[in-house]
Design an enzyme around this catalytic site. Structure first.
Site, PDB file in Angstrom:
ATOM      1  N   SER A  57      35.397 -16.623 -13.002  1.00 41.97           N
ATOM      2  CA  SER A  57      36.076 -17.824 -12.499  1.00 41.97           C
ATOM      3  C   SER A  57      37.382 -17.516 -11.768  1.00 41.97           C
ATOM      4  CB  SER A  57      36.300 -18.824 -13.637  1.00 41.97           C
ATOM      5  OG  SER A  57      35.057 -19.250 -14.164  1.00 41.97           O
ATOM      6  N   GLU A  87      33.969  -8.308 -16.793  1.00 39.34           N
ATOM      7  CA  GLU A  87      33.633  -9.724 -16.629  1.00 39.34           C
ATOM      8  C   GLU A  87      33.303 -10.328 -17.992  1.00 39.34           C
ATOM      9  OE1 GLU A  87      32.305 -10.576 -12.335  1.00 39.34           O
ATOM     10  OE2 GLU A  87      30.538 -10.103 -13.507  1.00 39.34           O
ATOM     11  N   ASN A  93      30.157 -11.809  -5.050  1.00 33.97           N
ATOM     12  CA  ASN A  93      28.779 -11.796  -5.534  1.00 33.97           C
ATOM     13  C   ASN A  93      28.182 -13.170  -5.238  1.00 33.97           C
ATOM     14  OD1 ASN A  93      26.382 -11.678  -6.916  1.00 33.97           O
ATOM     15  ND2 ASN A  93      27.316 -11.804  -8.961  1.00 33.97           N
ATOM     16  N   TRP A  94      27.346 -13.209  -4.225  1.00 30.69           N
ATOM     17  CA  TRP A  94      26.816 -14.507  -3.797  1.00 30.69           C
ATOM     18  C   TRP A  94      25.655 -14.984  -4.658  1.00 30.69           C
ATOM     19  CZ3 TRP A  94      26.622 -14.009   2.312  1.00 30.69           C
ATOM     20  CH2 TRP A  94      27.930 -13.775   2.780  1.00 30.69           C
ATOM     21  N   LYS A  95      25.199 -14.140  -5.547  1.00 30.54           N
ATOM     22  CA  LYS A  95      24.076 -14.488  -6.437  1.00 30.54           C
ATOM     23  C   LYS A  95      22.883 -14.981  -5.610  1.00 30.54           C
ATOM     24  CE  LYS A  95      27.566 -15.601  -9.827  1.00 30.54           C
ATOM     25  NZ  LYS A  95      27.840 -15.994 -11.190  1.00 30.54           N
ATOM     26  N   GLY A 122      32.371 -14.782  -7.992  1.00 31.06           N
ATOM     27  CA  GLY A 122      31.096 -15.460  -7.795  1.00 31.06           C
ATOM     28  C   GLY A 122      31.281 -16.726  -6.977  1.00 31.06           C
ATOM     29  N   GLY A 143      31.333 -18.309 -14.229  1.00 32.01           N
ATOM     30  CA  GLY A 143      30.755 -19.576 -13.796  1.00 32.01           C
ATOM     31  C   GLY A 143      31.110 -20.753 -14.684  1.00 32.01           C
ATOM     32  N   GLU A 196      24.371 -11.815 -15.855  1.00 29.71           N
ATOM     33  CA  GLU A 196      23.182 -12.660 -15.631  1.00 29.71           C
ATOM     34  C   GLU A 196      21.911 -11.807 -15.653  1.00 29.71           C
ATOM     35  OE1 GLU A 196      24.605 -14.573 -12.068  1.00 29.71           O
ATOM     36  OE2 GLU A 196      26.118 -15.610 -13.266  1.00 29.71           O
ATOM     37  N   HIS A 202      25.174  -6.797 -14.157  1.00 29.04           N
ATOM     38  CA  HIS A 202      25.799  -8.122 -14.205  1.00 29.04           C
ATOM     39  C   HIS A 202      25.288  -8.881 -15.437  1.00 29.04           C
ATOM     40  CE1 HIS A 202      26.879 -12.220 -13.140  1.00 29.04           C
ATOM     41  NE2 HIS A 202      27.782 -11.683 -12.335  1.00 29.04           N
TER      42      HIS A 202
END
Ligand code: PEP
Length: 257
Positions: A218, A172, A11-13, A239, A178, A102, A100
């Site tokens: 992580s 997650e 997941n490159w965000k 991530g 992160g 976020e 997700h």
């Protein structure tokens, strides 16, 4: 024993321009080919929307699959800023990340909207990567199982995913995303096992035995092997460590026993 093929998804965000996307994909594919050409697992990358066309081009003649990071549940219309499932499909995506943390934290995503997105993804034959997980205070107050079970059931209410190979869950824990904090293999395994039991209650034992449940939070080359070795962990959603080919390849390779 099951024959679940692991998945490592990046997941490159909100990272990587179109040009950077092409470079990273070329590096990842070159690394995998140098290994043997045979992937030890399914590999998926999820760049930002604007980099999807460049990714689709760079992924031609590879077996790496492409994911969107979100979708809207309507197919088209007056929904400024949104992207639909058929649009992702046309752009070359096979998967889409949904729910997700976020999105839940910064964009008011709820279990109800997650459910609509999952339904929309399945309608256009995109594989949902359905993210769920507890926040730190929920874990500290002993509510982890209750929280993930509620998220699972709410996200799937009224949904019947017929093909377990085309449906993915990503556990997650929010406190691990992160932050550099990773769930221990034991902490992750017990939640994965619970999710598999609950999926069995919803859709039957054989569905539950086949569905892939990824861990995210992580994940790095240094911790992925012990996580991947757990009975109910079928790969990872990565991530930060998916943004460099060396780390992402290290995680993919850790699935090779
Ligand atoms: C993620 O964004 O899904 C994630 C797990 O991030 P990180 O690996 O950076 O914790």
């Amino acid at each position: 024993m099951t024959d679940r093929v692991p998945i490592v998804a990046g997941n490159w965000k909100m990272n990587k321009t179109a040009g950077e996307t092409a470079v990273l994909i070329r590096e990842i594919w070159a690394g995998l080919q140098a290994d043997s050409g045979n992937l030890p697992c399914e590999v998926v990358v999820a760049p930002p929307f604007t980099s999807i066309p460049a990714a689709a081009e760079a992924l031609l003649n590879t077996t790496i699959q492409l994911a969107g990071q979100n979708l809207f549940w309507e197919e088209s219309g007056a929904f400024t800023g949104e992207v639909s499932g058929p649009m992702l499909k046309e752009a070359g995506c096979s998967h889409v990340i949904i729910g997700h943390s976020e999105r839940r934290q910064y964009f008011a995503e709820t279990d109800a909207t997650v459910k609509k997105r999952i339904t929309a993804a399945m309608k256009c034959d995109l594989v949902p990567i359905f993210c769920l997980g507890e926040r730190l205070e929920e874990r500290q107050s002993g509510r982890t199982f209750e929280v993930v079970e509620t998220q699972l059931k709410s996200g799937l209410a009224g949904t019947i995913p017929h093909d377990p190979k085309r449906f993915v869950i990503a556990y997650e824990p929010v406190w691990a995303i992160g932050t550099g904090l990773t769930a221990t293999p034991e902490q992750a395994q017990e939640v994965h096992a619970l999710l598999r039991i609950k999926l069995g209650d919803l859709y039957g034992k054989s569905f539950a035995a086949e569905v892939r449940i990824l861990y995210g939070g992580s994940v790095k080359p240094s911790n992925s092997r012990e996580l991947m070795a757990c009975e109910d962990i079928d790969g990872s959603l990565v991530g930060g460590a998916s943004l460099t080919s060396a780390d992402f390849l290290g995680i993919i390779r850790s699935g090779i026993s």
